[in-house]
Design a protein around this motif. Structure first.
Motif, PDB file in Angstrom:
ATOM      1  N   PRO A 112       0.804  -1.230   0.000  1.00 55.24           N
ATOM      2  CA  PRO A 112       0.000   0.000   0.000  1.00 55.24           C
ATOM      3  C   PRO A 112       0.837   1.280   0.000  1.00 55.24           C
ATOM      4  O   PRO A 112       0.364   2.330  -0.427  1.00 55.24           O
ATOM      5  CB  PRO A 112      -0.824  -0.110   1.291  1.00 55.24           C
ATOM      6  N   ARG A 113       2.079   1.190   0.500  1.00 57.15           N
ATOM      7  CA  ARG A 113       2.941   2.375   0.581  1.00 57.15           C
ATOM      8  C   ARG A 113       4.069   2.362  -0.447  1.00 57.15           C
ATOM      9  O   ARG A 113       4.879   3.282  -0.484  1.00 57.15           O
ATOM     10  CB  ARG A 113       3.550   2.470   1.988  1.00 57.15           C
ATOM     11  N   GLU A 114       4.144   1.315  -1.252  1.00 58.36           N
ATOM     12  CA  GLU A 114       5.219   1.201  -2.233  1.00 58.36           C
ATOM     13  C   GLU A 114       5.025   2.236  -3.342  1.00 58.36           C
ATOM     14  O   GLU A 114       3.969   2.282  -3.986  1.00 58.36           O
ATOM     15  CB  GLU A 114       5.221  -0.205  -2.837  1.00 58.36           C
ATOM     16  N   PRO A 115       6.029   3.094  -3.584  1.00 56.60           N
ATOM     17  CA  PRO A 115       5.913   4.061  -4.679  1.00 56.60           C
ATOM     18  C   PRO A 115       5.650   3.349  -6.005  1.00 56.60           C
ATOM     19  O   PRO A 115       6.117   2.236  -6.226  1.00 56.60           O
ATOM     20  CB  PRO A 115       7.280   4.758  -4.677  1.00 56.60           C
ATOM     21  N   GLU A 116       4.913   3.995  -6.881  1.00 56.11           N
ATOM     22  CA  GLU A 116       4.543   3.389  -8.158  1.00 56.11           C
ATOM     23  C   GLU A 116       5.774   2.976  -8.958  1.00 56.11           C
ATOM     24  O   GLU A 116       5.784   1.929  -9.616  1.00 56.11           O
ATOM     25  CB  GLU A 116       3.695   4.367  -8.973  1.00 56.11           C
ATOM     26  N   SER A 117       6.822   3.774  -8.888  1.00 56.41           N
ATOM     27  CA  SER A 117       8.041   3.445  -9.638  1.00 56.41           C
ATOM     28  C   SER A 117       8.690   2.175  -9.111  1.00 56.41           C
ATOM     29  O   SER A 117       9.196   1.350  -9.886  1.00 56.41           O
ATOM     30  CB  SER A 117       9.034   4.609  -9.572  1.00 56.41           C
TER      31      SER A 117
ATOM     32  N   GLU B 128       6.658  -0.758 -10.304  1.00 57.48           N
ATOM     33  CA  GLU B 128       6.936  -1.022 -11.716  1.00 57.48           C
ATOM     34  C   GLU B 128       8.257  -1.769 -11.885  1.00 57.48           C
ATOM     35  O   GLU B 128       8.346  -2.739 -12.644  1.00 57.48           O
ATOM     36  CB  GLU B 128       6.984   0.297 -12.485  1.00 57.48           C
ATOM     37  N   LEU B 129       9.294  -1.346 -11.144  1.00 61.12           N
ATOM     38  CA  LEU B 129      10.592  -1.997 -11.254  1.00 61.12           C
ATOM     39  C   LEU B 129      10.555  -3.401 -10.652  1.00 61.12           C
ATOM     40  O   LEU B 129      11.169  -4.334 -11.190  1.00 61.12           O
ATOM     41  CB  LEU B 129      11.665  -1.145 -10.571  1.00 61.12           C
ATOM     42  N   ARG B 130       9.828  -3.569  -9.569  1.00 60.10           N
ATOM     43  CA  ARG B 130       9.695  -4.902  -8.954  1.00 60.10           C
ATOM     44  C   ARG B 130       9.035  -5.871  -9.930  1.00 60.10           C
ATOM     45  O   ARG B 130       9.480  -7.017 -10.087  1.00 60.10           O
ATOM     46  CB  ARG B 130       8.879  -4.794  -7.664  1.00 60.10           C
ATOM     47  N   GLU B 131       7.968  -5.434 -10.589  1.00 57.76           N
ATOM     48  CA  GLU B 131       7.254  -6.306 -11.520  1.00 57.76           C
ATOM     49  C   GLU B 131       8.083  -6.583 -12.777  1.00 57.76           C
ATOM     50  O   GLU B 131       8.038  -7.683 -13.326  1.00 57.76           O
ATOM     51  CB  GLU B 131       5.905  -5.678 -11.870  1.00 57.76           C
TER      52      GLU B 131
ATOM     53  N   ALA C  68      17.518   6.084  -3.765  1.00 61.11           N
ATOM     54  CA  ALA C  68      17.435   7.362  -4.481  1.00 61.11           C
ATOM     55  C   ALA C  68      16.184   8.150  -4.097  1.00 61.11           C
ATOM     56  O   ALA C  68      16.226   9.379  -3.966  1.00 61.11           O
ATOM     57  CB  ALA C  68      17.464   7.114  -5.988  1.00 61.11           C
ATOM     58  N   LEU C  69      15.080   7.449  -3.896  1.00 59.86           N
ATOM     59  CA  LEU C  69      13.842   8.120  -3.502  1.00 59.86           C
ATOM     60  C   LEU C  69      13.920   8.686  -2.092  1.00 59.86           C
ATOM     61  O   LEU C  69      13.232   9.653  -1.761  1.00 59.86           O
ATOM     62  CB  LEU C  69      12.663   7.145  -3.604  1.00 59.86           C
TER      63      LEU C  69
END
Length: 243
Positions: A36-41, A44-47, A94-95
């Motif tokens: 729920p708190r994972e940034p969208e980026s 995307e990289l995880r998937e 980086a985030l």
């Protein structure tokens, strides 16, 4: 809810590395706290990484969240990462850093890093990353020759060749500042650190186990650091330099 068997299969598919005995409990942590708190980026990289044949090398999502939190808590600005793969932990770092933060990132394989680079660029944090392709030890040796580099890093994350972890530590202890952190990944090494000598282990697990055991023993005896070993992901040991 999927059965434990189904969940275990799904976890393996995405490079699952949790030492929790219950897959259902690990799934609960992911679905309640992490996703729920994972940034969208990062999602995307995880998937994207999950589709890679060597996805077992990736940092787990819960560990990515943990690293992101730690970096913010210590107000890290100048960091290093040895072992990048597709960059999931690198993106988490980086985030977390301020806009003028810097990450010296090293890996022997630029191709894997470039798989994740478009996602990192889209997230607007690529300018924080100085990527170097090749072995890290020669770079570290060169850095140590310059006194200005001593004590200059707030945080260093190591997730690379386990047979060189002690060689890294001998150098990194001079580069991290007093009060700064070094994080060593995979220090519980798939649980093999407590496996009996004759246990049936995958070849690469058995090969690197002794190096991990040697590292853990050395870190525990090193008076220059305080340590905390955590069962996050495949085990992470945080080392805080105190002298």
């Amino acid at each position: 809810m999927a059965s434990d068997g189904d969940q275990a299969g799904r976890h393996l598919e995405v490079g699952h590395k949790s030492l929790l005995q219950s897959d259902a409990l690990y799934q609960y942590i992911l679905e309640t706290s992490v996703y729920p708190r994972e940034p969208e980026s990062m999602k995307e990289l995880r998937e994207l990484t999950a589709k890679h044949p060597w996805n077992i090398m990736t940092t787990s999502a819960d560990e990515g969240q943990f690293l992101n939190m730690i970096l913010k808590l210590i107000n890290a600005k100048n960091t290093m990462e040895i072992g990048v793969y597709t960059g999931y932990s690198l993106l988490a770092t980086a985030l977390a850093l301020p806009d003028d933060g810097k990450i010296l990132a090293m890996d022997i394989n630029r191709e894997n890093y470039e798989l994740g680079l478009p996602v990192i660029e889209k997230a607007g944090v690529a300018h924080k990353i100085d990527f170097r392709e090749g072995p890290a030890l020669p770079v570290l040796d060169q850095m140590i020759e310059d006194e200005n580099n001593h004590g200059s890093f707030d945080f260093i994350f190591v997730d690379a060749d386990k047979d060189n972890y002690l060689n890294y530590h001998k150098r990194l202890i001079d580069l991290v500042k007093v009060g700064g952190l070094i994080g060593y990944d995979n220090t519980l090494w798939n649980g093999s650190v407590v496996a009996p000598p004759d246990a049936p282990l995958r070849k690469y697990i058995r090969y690197y186990r002794d190096f991990v055991l040697e590292l853990n023993k050395a870190l525990a005896a090193d008076p220059r650091i305080e340590i905390c070993m955590l069962p996050v992901g495949d085990g992470i040991t945080l080392c805080r330099r105190i002298k």
